[in-house]
Design a protein around this motif. Structure first.
Motif, PDB file in Angstrom:
ATOM      1  N   ASP A  86       4.602 -20.764 -33.862  1.00 11.98           N
ATOM      2  CA  ASP A  86       3.693 -20.922 -32.724  1.00 11.98           C
ATOM      3  C   ASP A  86       2.468 -21.758 -33.086  1.00 11.98           C
ATOM      4  OD1 ASP A  86       5.278 -19.398 -30.981  1.00 11.98           O
ATOM      5  OD2 ASP A  86       4.340 -17.524 -31.667  1.00 11.98           O
ATOM      6  N   GLY A  87       2.411 -22.233 -34.338  1.00 11.20           N
ATOM      7  CA  GLY A  87       1.282 -23.040 -34.783  1.00 11.20           C
ATOM      8  C   GLY A  87       0.073 -22.237 -35.230  1.00 11.20           C
ATOM      9  N   LYS A  88       0.244 -20.917 -35.384  1.00 15.62           N
ATOM     10  CA  LYS A  88      -0.856 -20.059 -35.820  1.00 15.62           C
ATOM     11  C   LYS A  88      -0.867 -19.952 -37.342  1.00 15.62           C
ATOM     12  CE  LYS A  88      -0.627 -16.080 -33.983  1.00 15.62           C
ATOM     13  NZ  LYS A  88      -0.396 -14.828 -33.289  1.00 15.62           N
ATOM     14  N   ASP A  89      -2.066 -19.966 -37.911  1.00 13.11           N
ATOM     15  CA  ASP A  89      -2.210 -19.749 -39.349  1.00 13.11           C
ATOM     16  C   ASP A  89      -2.772 -18.343 -39.596  1.00 13.11           C
ATOM     17  OD1 ASP A  89      -4.921 -19.972 -38.680  1.00 13.11           O
ATOM     18  OD2 ASP A  89      -5.170 -21.917 -39.627  1.00 13.11           O
ATOM     19  N   ALA A  90      -3.044 -18.037 -40.850  1.00  8.73           N
ATOM     20  CA  ALA A  90      -3.543 -16.711 -41.200  1.00  8.73           C
ATOM     21  C   ALA A  90      -4.908 -16.434 -40.568  1.00  8.73           C
ATOM     22  CB  ALA A  90      -3.622 -16.557 -42.724  1.00  8.73           C
ATOM     23  N   LEU A  91      -5.729 -17.453 -40.432  1.00  4.46           N
ATOM     24  CA  LEU A  91      -7.047 -17.262 -39.819  1.00  4.46           C
ATOM     25  C   LEU A  91      -6.901 -16.844 -38.358  1.00  4.46           C
ATOM     26  CD1 LEU A  91     -10.097 -17.335 -40.113  1.00  4.46           C
ATOM     27  CD2 LEU A  91     -10.024 -19.778 -39.579  1.00  4.46           C
ATOM     28  N   ALA A  92      -5.992 -17.464 -37.640  1.00  2.60           N
ATOM     29  CA  ALA A  92      -5.751 -17.071 -36.243  1.00  2.60           C
ATOM     30  C   ALA A  92      -5.282 -15.622 -36.166  1.00  2.60           C
ATOM     31  CB  ALA A  92      -4.733 -18.004 -35.603  1.00  2.60           C
ATOM     32  N   SER A  93      -4.406 -15.236 -37.091  1.00  2.95           N
ATOM     33  CA  SER A  93      -3.929 -13.848 -37.133  1.00  2.95           C
ATOM     34  C   SER A  93      -5.071 -12.893 -37.435  1.00  2.95           C
ATOM     35  CB  SER A  93      -2.827 -13.687 -38.185  1.00  2.95           C
ATOM     36  OG  SER A  93      -1.707 -14.468 -37.857  1.00  2.95           O
ATOM     37  N   ALA A  94      -5.952 -13.301 -38.348  1.00  2.00           N
ATOM     38  CA  ALA A  94      -7.094 -12.459 -38.709  1.00  2.00           C
ATOM     39  C   ALA A  94      -8.041 -12.288 -37.525  1.00  2.00           C
ATOM     40  CB  ALA A  94      -7.842 -13.069 -39.894  1.00  2.00           C
ATOM     41  N   LYS A  95      -8.282 -13.366 -36.808  1.00  2.00           N
ATOM     42  CA  LYS A  95      -9.177 -13.290 -35.644  1.00  2.00           C
ATOM     43  C   LYS A  95      -8.593 -12.363 -34.585  1.00  2.00           C
ATOM     44  CE  LYS A  95     -11.535 -17.682 -36.295  1.00  2.00           C
ATOM     45  NZ  LYS A  95     -11.704 -19.072 -35.824  1.00  2.00           N
ATOM     46  N   GLU A  96      -7.282 -12.403 -34.402  1.00  2.00           N
ATOM     47  CA  GLU A  96      -6.633 -11.517 -33.435  1.00  2.00           C
ATOM     48  C   GLU A  96      -6.741 -10.060 -33.854  1.00  2.00           C
ATOM     49  OE1 GLU A  96      -2.633 -12.876 -32.799  1.00  2.00           O
ATOM     50  OE2 GLU A  96      -3.310 -14.734 -31.857  1.00  2.00           O
ATOM     51  N   SER A  97      -6.764  -9.803 -35.175  1.00  2.00           N
ATOM     52  CA  SER A  97      -6.863  -8.416 -35.649  1.00  2.00           C
ATOM     53  C   SER A  97      -8.258  -7.848 -35.414  1.00  2.00           C
ATOM     54  CB  SER A  97      -6.521  -8.320 -37.142  1.00  2.00           C
ATOM     55  OG  SER A  97      -7.631  -8.715 -37.958  1.00  2.00           O
ATOM     56  N   GLY A  98      -9.253  -8.741 -35.310  1.00  2.00           N
ATOM     57  CA  GLY A  98     -10.618  -8.288 -35.069  1.00  2.00           C
ATOM     58  C   GLY A  98     -11.336  -7.775 -36.300  1.00  2.00           C
ATOM     59  N   ASN A  99     -10.751  -7.973 -37.493  1.00  2.00           N
ATOM     60  CA  ASN A  99     -11.389  -7.502 -38.721  1.00  2.00           C
ATOM     61  C   ASN A  99     -12.232  -8.631 -39.318  1.00  2.00           C
ATOM     62  OD1 ASN A  99     -11.866  -6.916 -41.543  1.00  2.00           O
ATOM     63  ND2 ASN A  99     -10.429  -5.211 -41.314  1.00  2.00           N
TER      64      ASN A  99
END
Length: 111
Positions: A86-99
């Motif tokens: 989907d073109g998401k990197d680890a930073l995008a995943s981290a931002k979605e986690s809210g941590n």
């Protein structure tokens, strides 16, 4: 540890959902199991081996919001710049986690 010591393939594909292989490392990282992640890496798990969606263990740990696992993976060479299908990197995943701690850890490695 016993299975790994007996020669189990640390990088063997695992199908949690039929037709969508992943890795033991991604599963452990995505569940925040630092001890299991450490054991797998110690036994030569490929840090950035992607699953069927091109997601990595770092992305899974970031999405889970696990700073300890994220820090360990980054310290052991995980690439924070890889992208999933989907073109998401680890930073995008981290931002979605809210941590916020996870976001800071990944941002520090992307410079």
């Amino acid at each position: 540890d016993a299975l790994l010591a007996a020669g189990a393939d640390v990088n063997a594909p695992v199908e949690m959902m039929p037709g969508f292989p992943t890795t033991f490392l991604i599963i452990a990282a995505g569940n925040g199991h630092l001890d299991v992640v450490k054991a797998l890496v110690k036994n030569k798990a490929t840090i950035d081996k992607p699953d069927s969606f091109n997601a990595t263990a770092l992305m899974a740990a970031a999405a889970q919001g696990s700073p300890e696992v994220v820090e360990f993976l980054l310290a052991n060479g995980a690439n924070p710049k890889l992208k999933d299908k989907d073109g998401k990197d680890a930073l995008a995943s981290a931002k979605e986690s809210g941590n916020a701690d996870v976001v800071k850890l990944i941002q520090s490695k992307m410079k």
